[in-house]
Design a protein around this motif. Structure first.
Motif, PDB file in Angstrom:
ATOM      1  N   GLY A  37       4.591  -6.202  -1.544  1.00 19.33           N
ATOM      2  CA  GLY A  37       4.321  -5.598  -2.835  1.00 19.33           C
ATOM      3  C   GLY A  37       5.242  -4.435  -3.126  1.00 19.33           C
ATOM      4  N   SER A  38       5.507  -4.249  -4.394  1.00 16.19           N
ATOM      5  CA  SER A  38       6.400  -3.186  -4.846  1.00 16.19           C
ATOM      6  C   SER A  38       5.669  -1.868  -5.027  1.00 16.19           C
ATOM      7  CB  SER A  38       7.037  -3.572  -6.186  1.00 16.19           C
ATOM      8  OG  SER A  38       7.856  -4.690  -6.035  1.00 16.19           O
ATOM      9  N   LEU A  39       6.448  -0.802  -4.982  1.00 13.97           N
ATOM     10  CA  LEU A  39       5.899   0.511  -5.288  1.00 13.97           C
ATOM     11  C   LEU A  39       5.374   0.501  -6.722  1.00 13.97           C
ATOM     12  CD1 LEU A  39       7.888   1.092  -2.858  1.00 13.97           C
ATOM     13  CD2 LEU A  39       8.184   3.345  -3.877  1.00 13.97           C
ATOM     14  N   ASP A  40       4.286   1.198  -6.962  1.00 10.74           N
ATOM     15  CA  ASP A  40       3.744   1.332  -8.317  1.00 10.74           C
ATOM     16  C   ASP A  40       4.498   2.368  -9.128  1.00 10.74           C
ATOM     17  OD1 ASP A  40       1.819  -0.630  -8.338  1.00 10.74           O
ATOM     18  OD2 ASP A  40       0.129   0.734  -8.041  1.00 10.74           O
ATOM     19  N   ARG A  41       5.053   3.344  -8.429  1.00 10.88           N
ATOM     20  CA  ARG A  41       5.818   4.406  -9.082  1.00 10.88           C
ATOM     21  C   ARG A  41       6.916   4.839  -8.100  1.00 10.88           C
ATOM     22  NH1 ARG A  41       1.374   6.613  -6.753  1.00 10.88           N
ATOM     23  NH2 ARG A  41       1.730   8.613  -5.725  1.00 10.88           N
ATOM     24  N   PRO A  42       8.031   5.363  -8.600  1.00 12.97           N
ATOM     25  CA  PRO A  42       9.154   5.694  -7.718  1.00 12.97           C
ATOM     26  C   PRO A  42       8.815   6.679  -6.596  1.00 12.97           C
ATOM     27  CG  PRO A  42       9.863   5.729 -10.000  1.00 12.97           C
ATOM     28  CD  PRO A  42       8.366   5.566 -10.013  1.00 12.97           C
ATOM     29  N   ASP A  43       7.848   7.567  -6.819  1.00 20.69           N
ATOM     30  CA  ASP A  43       7.515   8.564  -5.798  1.00 20.69           C
ATOM     31  C   ASP A  43       6.304   8.166  -4.947  1.00 20.69           C
ATOM     32  OD1 ASP A  43       5.617   8.877  -7.806  1.00 20.69           O
ATOM     33  OD2 ASP A  43       5.604  11.069  -7.707  1.00 20.69           O
ATOM     34  N   GLU A  44       5.832   6.924  -5.077  1.00 18.56           N
ATOM     35  CA  GLU A  44       4.688   6.493  -4.264  1.00 18.56           C
ATOM     36  C   GLU A  44       5.114   6.440  -2.799  1.00 18.56           C
ATOM     37  OE1 GLU A  44       1.220   3.090  -4.272  1.00 18.56           O
ATOM     38  OE2 GLU A  44       3.225   2.456  -4.900  1.00 18.56           O
ATOM     39  N   PRO A  45       4.407   7.122  -1.900  1.00 16.51           N
ATOM     40  CA  PRO A  45       4.753   7.059  -0.477  1.00 16.51           C
ATOM     41  C   PRO A  45       4.615   5.627   0.050  1.00 16.51           C
ATOM     42  CG  PRO A  45       3.285   8.905  -0.910  1.00 16.51           C
ATOM     43  CD  PRO A  45       3.314   8.063  -2.158  1.00 16.51           C
ATOM     44  N   LEU A  46       5.521   5.227   0.932  1.00 12.80           N
ATOM     45  CA  LEU A  46       5.521   3.866   1.452  1.00 12.80           C
ATOM     46  C   LEU A  46       4.203   3.512   2.138  1.00 12.80           C
ATOM     47  CD1 LEU A  46       9.147   3.748   2.879  1.00 12.80           C
ATOM     48  CD2 LEU A  46       8.289   2.678   0.773  1.00 12.80           C
TER      49      LEU A  46
END
Length: 151
Positions: A37-46
């Motif tokens: 799955g992809s990050l929901d937002r660019p700053d979402e921690p892995l």
């Protein structure tokens, strides 16, 4: 719908004796994979992305005590399949995938997200790697012994 972020997680789910859980994609019958799955937002921690995707796709809760996600600190860059490029911004052709694993009891309840996956299977390590449609997923499964040496 906003474009997908070309950064994602891959979570290999396994037991202590290295049976691997694979899930079959709803939109592509015969395409088996681990949780992705992809990050929901660019700053979402892995770790947050991996925890969220694990729960959304299987119902497994990584609580950090009994069920613990293991960050391999390994990233793969791969070309996005042409069939899925429309989900990304124009010109985006590659994705960066961060690899995690999680050891769970064999009898853990699995609840699939029906819009995403239609079936699941527990398989021995080599059989699981052979069934994956994604080469990076298959390689991660084959590397499990190095990241989970207790087996």
């Amino acid at each position: 719908m906003p474009h997908k972020i070309p950064e994602s997680v891959l979570v290999v789910i396994h037991t202590a004796d290295l049976e691997v859980l694979l899930i079959e994609r709803a939109d592509r019958p015969g395409f088996w994979q681990s949780v992705t799955g992809s990050l929901d937002r660019p700053d979402e921690p892995l770790l947050e992305t991996a925890t969220r995707e694990l729960f959304e796709e299987t119902g497994i809760v990584a609580d950090g005590e009994r069920i613990v996600l293991n960050d391999w600190h390994l990233s793969n860059i791969y070309e996005i399949y042409e069939t899925w490029r429309h989900r990304y911004a124009p010109g985006v052709t590659h994705n960066t995938e961060h690899v995690f694993s999680v050891c769970v009891p064999r009898d853990i309840a699995i609840t699939l997200a029906p819009r995403e996956h239609v079936a699941y299977a527990w398989l021995p390590l080599l059989a699981a790697a052979d069934r994956c449609f994604s080469s990076s997923n298959a390689e991660a499964i084959l590397q499990l012994r190095h990241h989970f040496p207790a087996a």
